[in-house]
Design a protein around this motif. Structure first.
Motif, PDB file in Angstrom:
ATOM      1  N   ARG A   9       0.856  -1.037   0.018  1.00 19.74           N
ATOM      2  CA  ARG A   9       0.014  -0.170  -0.036  1.00 19.74           C
ATOM      3  C   ARG A   9       1.138   1.194   0.032  1.00 19.74           C
ATOM      4  O   ARG A   9       1.870   1.353   0.714  1.00 19.74           O
ATOM      5  N   PHE A  10       0.454   2.073  -0.890  1.00 22.70           N
ATOM      6  CA  PHE A  10       1.473   3.301  -1.212  1.00 22.70           C
ATOM      7  C   PHE A  10       0.441   4.495  -1.152  1.00 22.70           C
ATOM      8  O   PHE A  10      -0.544   4.498  -1.899  1.00 22.70           O
ATOM      9  N   GLY A  11       0.763   5.613  -0.373  1.00 22.96           N
ATOM     10  CA  GLY A  11       0.376   6.878  -0.935  1.00 22.96           C
ATOM     11  C   GLY A  11       0.920   7.479  -2.005  1.00 22.96           C
ATOM     12  O   GLY A  11       1.847   7.506  -2.292  1.00 22.96           O
ATOM     13  N   VAL A  12      -0.005   8.288  -2.618  1.00 20.99           N
ATOM     14  CA  VAL A  12       0.568   8.833  -4.046  1.00 20.99           C
ATOM     15  C   VAL A  12      -0.042  10.418  -3.793  1.00 20.99           C
ATOM     16  O   VAL A  12      -1.006  10.614  -3.919  1.00 20.99           O
ATOM     17  N   VAL A  13       0.936  11.185  -4.454  1.00 20.00           N
ATOM     18  CA  VAL A  13       0.848  12.794  -4.233  1.00 20.00           C
ATOM     19  C   VAL A  13       1.457  13.496  -5.166  1.00 20.00           C
ATOM     20  O   VAL A  13       2.659  12.786  -5.864  1.00 20.00           O
ATOM     21  N   SER A  14       1.176  14.569  -5.784  1.00 22.40           N
ATOM     22  CA  SER A  14       1.949  15.495  -6.497  1.00 22.40           C
ATOM     23  C   SER A  14       1.323  16.912  -6.270  1.00 22.40           C
ATOM     24  O   SER A  14       0.350  17.399  -5.778  1.00 22.40           O
TER      25      SER A  14
END
Length: 561
Positions: free
Chosen positions: A168-173
């Motif tokens: 499980r990964f958080g993903v942002v930009s």
């Protein structure tokens, strides 16, 4: 595992910037002292009192990144004396000790060492710790002069051959300091269930105060106030971002895997310049690019890869590998809209070496999922069917001419030969389960990536793509200053009608993604914020999309994992 003795020099900073940085010139120091004044007061106030005799302080948090099965990269910045603010070029050499333990109380220490923080590296330090156990939570902290940093959690990657059930990964930009608060980071940090988090670019913005979209209101001003161009400027800006409590919390909760996009340098950057850089009057692009890269590697827990870039590959057992791209260092200049140059085989987004590396890695992969950290959208995007009132703000956001056309040439759409070659490679070698994870565009998307968009859905899909929206940076409703959801309600159906491979697009909201992987499917849960300008913004689930193993197609999921 037995405790380590104090490490040798090889345990010190792994970044080439740390190893090779020259001492700043007197002119740089003088300029930095002026530019850093806006930071000096609050940072000095945070240092335990004592004027010249003040104890060292850890004012920028701690972080970890690039997890491996046997190790992880640790980072911090120490303020040895109050006047040693970021970019100042001042302050004494300071020994910084680090320690890693299996428990938060640090009763079971498994590794320790020391690094020297110097003004030449802006008093940032890195320790590339090895000898750890795979798929294991650890706690770490730094200390200097009797002062301890905050404690933080990190996690190693699974062993290369491990049969991993779930990741499980958080993903942002796209986090613009001036446009709001970083509540998205706070909500990801609070989850407590992340193996790591991915930052897909635009970790910071280069513009001066009030020069970049904030819906007309600067929520909190940048430092320095002017556009950043020098090494001191970039250091100060990185230092400002690292004072954000929500960003510090996320860095303390899980390791980050980061790539850069353009704003870590300047808007619409390419190998020889940028849209937001005027050669000569703003100095030489080569000098500005070098300064931005040096500051980035000093301030980020990222291992520099080939030729000081961010393209590299991480593996998470047999479940997934992650190819991380650098789509700024080698690209040709963006083509003019409508210019046939977008199909020119001599133009490149990736550069020859990186494209060959990506193709070889995807073909050789023996994992279930092949993830690609991708800073700009790869799925084709035609906007020619939009009405003029919607096209104008969309054009402004994407850098398109206001009369409109069917390309954003800063994305893979502007480098179609690279995209054609990559997708043909996936088809020729029957490479399945390739998922692009993308930022940049300040909207949320769930896309198939077709071999030929013009004939889709008759043309097969080569891969899938999940695009996350911005943490705070302006999206369409902000540009036209209307109520959230107003633009998306009209624009989304038109975008989907012109792009049949697009399953969903939300043009208006800010937030983050959570990618959950099992052997059966890859699912992206999209979360949105109640108000980017509020430090106390709440987060709520918006949508979920998944791709089932072997399908290369996106489908809707009706609940988050």
């Amino acid at each position: 595992m037995t405790s380590r003795h104090r490490s040798s020099a090889s345990d010190g900073p792994s970044s080439a910037a740390h190893a090779n940085s020259p001492a700043p010139s007197r002119r740089t120091v003088v300029k930095a002292a002026t530019a850093g004044a806006v930071l000096a007061a609050p940072l000095a106030a945070a240092v335990p009192a004592g004027a010249a005799g003040a104890a060292p302080a850890f004012l920028h948090g701690v972080a970890s990144g690039d997890p491996l099965p046997d190790g992880v990269l640790l980072w911090t910045r120490v303020t040895p004396v109050p006047e040693a603010v970021p970019g100042s070029g001042t302050g004494p050499d300071t020994e910084v000790e680090w320690v890693v333990a299996t428990d938060r109380a640090f009763t079971d220490i498994v590794a320790k060492g020391s690094v020297t923080a110097t003004a030449a590296c802006d008093h940032t330090v890195k320790a590339d710790v090895r000898g750890l156990e795979p798929a294991t939570d650890y706690w770490f902290r730094f200390s200097a002069g009797g002062t301890d940093s905050p404690a933080a959690r990190t996690r190693t990657a699974p062993a290369a051959g491990a049969a991993v059930v779930n990741l499980r990964f958080g993903v942002v930009s796209c986090a613009n300091w001036e446009a709001g608060h970083f509540a998205a980071y706070r909500h990801l940090a609070a989850r407590g269930d992340l193996d790591a988090w991915l930052h897909l670019g635009d970790y910071l913005y280069e513009y001066g105060t009030g020069e970049y979209g904030t819906r007309g209101t600067v929520v909190r001003p940048h430092a320095p106030a002017h556009e950043i161009r020098t090494l001191a400027d970039y250091r100060i800006r990185h230092g400002l971002y690292k004072t954000d409590p929500d960003l510090q919390a996320l860095h303390a909760a899980a390791p980050v895997v980061a790539i850069w996009d353009d704003h870590e340098f300047a808007d619409n950057a390419w190998s020889g310049g940028a849209g937001n850089h005027t050669e000569g009057t703003e100095g030489a692009w080569s000098a500005r690019q070098a300064a931005a890269k040096q500051a980035y590697f000093e301030w980020m827990p990222v291992r520099p890869a080939v030729a000081g870039t961010t393209y590299r590959r991480l593996r998470f057992g047999r479940l997934a590998d992650l190819s991380l791209l650098d789509l700024r260092s080698f690209r040709s200049r963006q083509a003019a809209i409508g210019d046939g140059d977008v199909d020119d085989p001599d133009r490149t987004l990736t550069g020859r070496a990186q494209l060959d590396w990506l193709k070889a890695g995807l073909r050789a992969s023996d994992t279930t999922w092949r993830l690609v950290g991708n800073s700009v959208m790869i799925a084709p995007f035609a906007v020619g069917s939009l009405t003029a009132d919607l096209l104008r703000p969309l054009a402004e956001l994407l850098g398109l001419p206001r009369e409109g056309l069917a390309l954003n040439t800063d994305q893979w759409d502007g480098y179609t030969d690279d995209r054609r070659e990559l997708l043909a490679h996936l088809r020729t070698h029957a490479i399945r389960n390739t998922v692009f994870l993308t930022g940049d565009i300040h909207m949320a998307w769930a896309n198939d990536v077709p071999h030929d968009a013009g004939t889709y859905p008759l043309s097969a899909s080569a891969a899938t793509e999940f695009v996350v929206t911005s943490v705070t940076s302006d999206n369409l409703d902000d540009l036209v200053k209307v109520r959230e959801g107003t633009v998306s309600a009209v624009a989304a159906p038109l975008i989907r009608a012109a792009n049949r491979h697009v399953h969903w697009v939300d043009t208006d909201r800010h937030g983050y993604g959570v990618l959950d992987l099992t052997a059966e499917r890859a699912q992206m849960d999209y979360y949105v914020l109640s108000d980017r300008t509020s430090a106390d913004a709440t987060a709520s689930w918006a949508r979920s999309y998944r791709t089932r193993s072997g399908t290369q197609k996106v489908e809707r999921a009706y609940a988050p994992v």
